[in-house]
Design an enzyme around this catalytic site. Structure first.
Site, PDB file in Angstrom:
ATOM      1  N   SER A 113      -0.752  -2.414  -0.551  1.00  0.00           N
ATOM      2  CA  SER A 113      -1.072  -3.614  -1.203  1.00  0.00           C
ATOM      3  C   SER A 113      -1.842  -4.682  -0.492  1.00  0.00           C
ATOM      4  O   SER A 113      -2.934  -4.600   0.208  1.00  0.00           O
ATOM      5  CB  SER A 113       0.333  -4.065  -1.853  1.00  0.00           C
ATOM      6  OG  SER A 113      -0.169  -4.917  -2.929  1.00  0.00           O
ATOM      7  N   HIS A 114      -1.152  -5.640  -0.306  1.00  0.00           N
ATOM      8  CA  HIS A 114      -2.001  -7.103   0.270  1.00  0.00           C
ATOM      9  C   HIS A 114      -1.679  -7.198   1.646  1.00  0.00           C
ATOM     10  O   HIS A 114      -2.294  -8.004   2.440  1.00  0.00           O
ATOM     11  CB  HIS A 114      -1.320  -8.356  -0.443  1.00  0.00           C
ATOM     12  CG  HIS A 114       0.209  -8.380  -0.125  1.00  0.00           C
ATOM     13  ND1 HIS A 114       1.194  -7.501  -0.547  1.00  0.00           N
ATOM     14  CD2 HIS A 114       0.684  -9.180   0.911  1.00  0.00           C
ATOM     15  CE1 HIS A 114       2.273  -7.836  -0.114  1.00  0.00           C
ATOM     16  NE2 HIS A 114       2.214  -8.660   0.826  1.00  0.00           N
ATOM     17  N   ASP A 277      -6.099  -8.079  -4.993  1.00  0.00           N
ATOM     18  CA  ASP A 277      -5.511  -7.587  -3.874  1.00  0.00           C
ATOM     19  C   ASP A 277      -5.931  -6.341  -3.431  1.00  0.00           C
ATOM     20  O   ASP A 277      -6.728  -5.640  -4.105  1.00  0.00           O
ATOM     21  CB  ASP A 277      -4.072  -7.855  -3.702  1.00  0.00           C
ATOM     22  CG  ASP A 277      -3.222  -6.888  -4.582  1.00  0.00           C
ATOM     23  OD1 ASP A 277      -3.651  -6.517  -5.324  1.00  0.00           O
ATOM     24  OD2 ASP A 277      -2.251  -6.759  -4.093  1.00  0.00           O
ATOM     25  N   ASP A 279      -4.399  -3.267  -3.792  1.00  0.00           N
ATOM     26  CA  ASP A 279      -4.436  -2.309  -4.786  1.00  0.00           C
ATOM     27  C   ASP A 279      -4.617  -2.602  -6.233  1.00  0.00           C
ATOM     28  O   ASP A 279      -4.335  -1.917  -7.309  1.00  0.00           O
ATOM     29  CB  ASP A 279      -2.997  -1.619  -4.955  1.00  0.00           C
ATOM     30  CG  ASP A 279      -1.899  -2.520  -4.684  1.00  0.00           C
ATOM     31  OD1 ASP A 279      -1.866  -3.781  -4.605  1.00  0.00           O
ATOM     32  OD2 ASP A 279      -0.712  -2.335  -5.336  1.00  0.00           O
ATOM     33  N   ASP A 281      -3.259  -5.116  -8.004  1.00  0.00           N
ATOM     34  CA  ASP A 281      -2.337  -5.597  -8.901  1.00  0.00           C
ATOM     35  C   ASP A 281      -2.168  -7.106  -9.103  1.00  0.00           C
ATOM     36  O   ASP A 281      -1.435  -7.581 -10.076  1.00  0.00           O
ATOM     37  CB  ASP A 281      -0.922  -4.669  -9.068  1.00  0.00           C
ATOM     38  CG  ASP A 281      -0.400  -4.774  -7.613  1.00  0.00           C
ATOM     39  OD1 ASP A 281      -0.934  -5.408  -6.630  1.00  0.00           O
ATOM     40  OD2 ASP A 281       0.665  -4.271  -7.457  1.00  0.00           O
ATOM     41  N   ARG A 282      -2.769  -7.766  -8.133  1.00  0.00           N
ATOM     42  CA  ARG A 282      -2.497  -9.120  -8.004  1.00  0.00           C
ATOM     43  C   ARG A 282      -3.801  -9.587  -8.767  1.00  0.00           C
ATOM     44  O   ARG A 282      -4.865  -9.378  -8.526  1.00  0.00           O
ATOM     45  CB  ARG A 282      -2.155  -9.772  -6.811  1.00  0.00           C
ATOM     46  CG  ARG A 282      -0.980  -9.058  -5.964  1.00  0.00           C
ATOM     47  CD  ARG A 282      -0.838  -9.751  -4.672  1.00  0.00           C
ATOM     48  NE  ARG A 282       0.418  -9.340  -4.230  1.00  0.00           N
ATOM     49  CZ  ARG A 282       1.218 -10.048  -3.414  1.00  0.00           C
ATOM     50  NH1 ARG A 282       0.930 -11.226  -2.968  1.00  0.00           N
ATOM     51  NH2 ARG A 282       2.306  -9.327  -2.926  1.00  0.00           N
ATOM     52  N   LYS A 376       1.998  -4.809 -12.569  1.00  0.00           N
ATOM     53  CA  LYS A 376       1.220  -5.935 -12.702  1.00  0.00           C
ATOM     54  C   LYS A 376      -0.288  -5.740 -12.596  1.00  0.00           C
ATOM     55  O   LYS A 376      -0.479  -4.384 -12.081  1.00  0.00           O
ATOM     56  CB  LYS A 376       1.644  -7.042 -11.775  1.00  0.00           C
ATOM     57  CG  LYS A 376       1.337  -6.665 -10.108  1.00  0.00           C
ATOM     58  CD  LYS A 376       2.025  -7.566  -9.049  1.00  0.00           C
ATOM     59  CE  LYS A 376       1.968  -7.561  -7.692  1.00  0.00           C
ATOM     60  NZ  LYS A 376       3.073  -6.634  -7.148  1.00  0.00           N
TER      61      LYS A 376
HETATM   62  C1  VG1 Z   1       6.051  -9.505  -2.165  1.00  0.00           C
HETATM   63  C2  VG1 Z   1       6.109 -10.501  -3.521  1.00  0.00           C
HETATM   64  C3  VG1 Z   1       6.682  -9.826  -4.799  1.00  0.00           C
HETATM   65  C4  VG1 Z   1       5.591  -8.603  -5.133  1.00  0.00           C
HETATM   66  C5  VG1 Z   1       5.893  -7.784  -3.994  1.00  0.00           C
HETATM   67  C6  VG1 Z   1       4.746  -6.688  -4.266  1.00  0.00           C
HETATM   68  O1  VG1 Z   1       7.352  -9.212  -2.023  1.00  0.00           O
HETATM   69  O2  VG1 Z   1       6.879 -11.548  -3.491  1.00  0.00           O
HETATM   70  O3  VG1 Z   1       6.828 -10.855  -5.790  1.00  0.00           O
HETATM   71  O4  VG1 Z   1       6.126  -8.037  -6.158  1.00  0.00           O
HETATM   72  O5  VG1 Z   1       5.333  -8.420  -2.913  1.00  0.00           O
HETATM   73  O6  VG1 Z   1       3.322  -6.773  -4.436  1.00  0.00           O
HETATM   74  P1  VG1 Z   1       7.999  -9.636  -0.658  1.00  0.00           P
HETATM   75  O7  VG1 Z   1       9.363  -8.882  -0.771  1.00  0.00           O
HETATM   76  O8  VG1 Z   1       7.394  -9.487   0.492  1.00  0.00           O
HETATM   77  O9  VG1 Z   1       8.367 -11.177  -1.094  1.00  0.00           O
HETATM   78  V1  VG1 Z   1       2.209  -6.087  -3.895  1.00  0.00           V
HETATM   79  O10 VG1 Z   1       0.796  -6.529  -4.793  1.00  0.00           O
HETATM   80  O11 VG1 Z   1       2.127  -6.265  -2.310  1.00  0.00           O
HETATM   81  O12 VG1 Z   1       2.561  -4.497  -4.291  1.00  0.00           O
HETATM   82 CO    CO Z   2      -0.571  -5.227  -4.862  1.00  0.00          CO
END
Ligand code: VG1
Ligand code: CO
Length: 543
Positions: A113-114, A277, A279, A281-282, A376
């Site tokens: 993801s990010h 981001d 993947d 979804d953000r 998302k």
């Molecule tokens: C973070 C965010 C959370 C989100 C998750 C996955 O998690 O705070 O709200 O659902 O990333 O997003 P954490 O545990 O690091 O706070 V993604 O777009 O990275 O799959």
């Molecule tokens: Co993501």
């Protein structure tokens, strides 16, 4: 082609976090590491023989290799068909869309993801269930338990599948369908939004900029924004997915999407800006010289949903993660619909969506979505905003400022302290947790503490309980300070501090949140002794 049964031994630490298993690429590249995890998924799936799986990734380094391994293991484990995005590309929301549309058994997404990519960056794998959403905790825990017992995995010895050639190929008894990653997703968006109205709006001289951050949304944004909606060439920036995201950090926030933010903050900048981001979804939403916090974005979408075709019939309810601001609650109250508060992570919205209890969901971490899928959805949020703008024909800033005048402004900020030593971060949280009972009823600064607890959640649909989801300190006037440790990082610990205060006075709505929240920021440090314990003078990222 022959089936191979490979002896193996467990790796420690293959427990999925907030969103799948994420580790440095080098960890995933160890012999058997990915295979063990994939076999553990297959081992806990019941009745998957002959079924369909959807498979794709965000294009980051090691994506193609991982997909080849997955396909050969799916063939050896009796899966009937795999739908895989061309070039190995599928955004997370597209996977969710495809699982639902084709009634697949589940899906596998290769993404961290990010998190940054490339040989020195991170890799990840997520499993989604038949509703299209992230596997709930009972499934991820079963997968983890299996990884700790595993003794062998099954893989087909076979040549690689050509991931670039559309159409069907055979891998033993498995049919691999290489599909266009965008088409089905675009079809779904066309059913939800008024594309004609958006096209007219864009043709009226409105300028937009979408930053795909060299991640998965490039092809989607090209096809949808510049293709279907006629935005001029050049509206999509960094639209080519690259294995290392062009060296950037594909996290659409004020720090990592800096060049887009700078573009939008110019006096002659575009009218609307957005980013997504790794993947897809953000979403980050910007107006000219204006930043929309994700919490406000959720509230604005909810308040304007009736203007958008897919949501014209109204919302059943709204859900937000616990640290997300209460702006959406105020809209829900006015609409007379319920607002649910869940732990962080999209997997907690699945049951509420499946049960028809909520229509819109959101997280403060730049995540917004709805019942159209079970993830998302970054571009969905962009199209939702564009549809609202096309109807209201007002600048983003004006829409949000009017929203604040109607509902008040939930001034909000998140402060992240990254890469802390794990023991330091865990001790900070443990001490904070121990001190909670003493604060209730006390005056801290100018405010009275109404509650202080460690958030735990009981799912209203299946009754499952999840605890230790973040420390909340709530004040009499609705203000909150929240602390939690990230479950997606791969280096040390990340402490997130979430700050919120309701401001009803329109004369103060324009204040910089860091100024408006100054007292709480100081209090947050005082209560947890962040600076003293971590030696950090300020957060690494402020959003
Ligand atoms: C973070 C965010 C959370 C989100 C998750 C996955 O998690 O705070 O709200 O659902 O990333 O997003 P954490 O545990 O690091 O706070 V993604 O777009 O990275 O799959
Ligand atoms: Co993501």
């Amino acid at each position: 082609m022959s089936l191979r049964i490979v002896p193996t031994t467990p790796f420690p630490g293959q427990r999925p976090g907030t969103s799948g298993l994420r580790k440095p690429v080098s960890v995933f590249q160890q012999p058997h590491y990915l295979e063990n995890f994939v076999q553990s998924i297959f081992d806990v799936l019941e009745g998957s023989a002959g079924q369909t799986l959807v498979v794709g990734g965000d294009g980051r380094y090691y994506n193609r290799e991982a997909i080849q391994i997955l396909l050969k293991m799916a063939a050896a484990n009796g899966i009937g068909r795999v739908l895989v995005g061309q070039g190995g590309i599928l955004s997370t929301p597209a996977v969710s869309c495809l699982i639902r549309k084709y009634g697949a058994y589940g899906g596998i997404i290769f993404s961290a993801s990010h998190n940054p990519g490339g040989p020195q960056g991170d890799f990840g794998i997520k499993y989604n269930i038949g509703n299209g959403g992230p596997a709930p905790e009972k499934v991820t825990e079963a997968i983890y338990a299996r990884t700790q017992q595993i003794r062998e995995y099954r893989i087909l010895e076979a040549p690689d599948v050509d991931l670039d050639r559309l159409g069907e190929q055979r891998l033993g008894s498995l049919t691999v369908s290489v599909i266009d990653p965008v088409a089905d997703y675009l079809g779904l968006m066309q059913r939800l939004f008024d594309f004609e109205a958006i096209r007219d709006y864009l043709a009226s001289g409105i300028r937009i900029a979408f930053d795909a951050m060299h991640a998965v949304t490039g092809p989607y944004a090209h096809a949808i924004l510049q293709g279907s909606l006629g935005a001029p060439e050049g509206s999509v920036l960094n639209g080519q997915p690259l294995p290392d995201f062009g060296g950037g950090h594909p996290d659409p926030n004020l720090v990592h999407a800096r060049s887009l933010v700078e573009l939008l903050f110019r006096e002659d900048g575009p009218d609307f800006g957005a980013a997504s981001d790794g993947d897809g979804d953000r979403n980050l939403i910007l107006g000219r010289q204006f930043y929309v916090t994700p919490s406000d974005s959720l509230a604005v979408l909810a308040a304007n949903a009736h203007r958008v075709p897919g949501y014209r019939e109204g919302l059943a309810g709204i859900a937000r993660s616990m640290p997300t601001s209460q702006a959406a609650d105020r809209v829900a109250a006015k609409l007379g619909i319920p607002c649910y508060e869940t732990p962080t992570g999209w997997k907690f919205f699945g049951n509420l969506l499946d049960a028809g209890k909520v229509t819109l969901c959101g997280e403060e971490s730049f995540g917004t979505g709805s019942h159209h899928i079970r993830e998302k959805d970054g571009l969905w949020a962009v199209l939702f905003w564009l549809n609202i703008l096309a109807v209201r024909r007002q600048p983003v800033r004006q829409i949000v400022e009017e929203h604040w005048r109607t509902y008040g402004r939930n001034v909000y900020s998140r402060h992240d302290y990254e890469g802390l030593p794990v023991e330091v971060a865990e001790a900070l949280m443990a001490d904070l947790r121990r001190s909670l009972p003493g604060w209730v009823g006390q005056r801290l600064g100018s405010q009275l503490v109404a509650y202080a607890d460690d958030f735990s959640y009981t799912d209203p649909v299946d009754g499952s309980t999840t605890s230790h989801q973040g420390i909340r300190i709530g004040f009499e006037d609705g203000s909150r300070i929240i602390y939690r440790l990230s479950g997606t990082g791969t280096h040390g610990a990340t402490l997130r501090v979430y700050l919120e205060r309701l401001e009803l006075d329109p004369a103060r709505h324009g204040l910089d949140p860091q100024v408006a929240l100054a007292e709480q920021i100081q209090l947050a440090d005082h209560l947890a002794q962040i600076r003293a314990r971590t030696g950090r003078q300020q957060p690494d990222v402020i959003t």
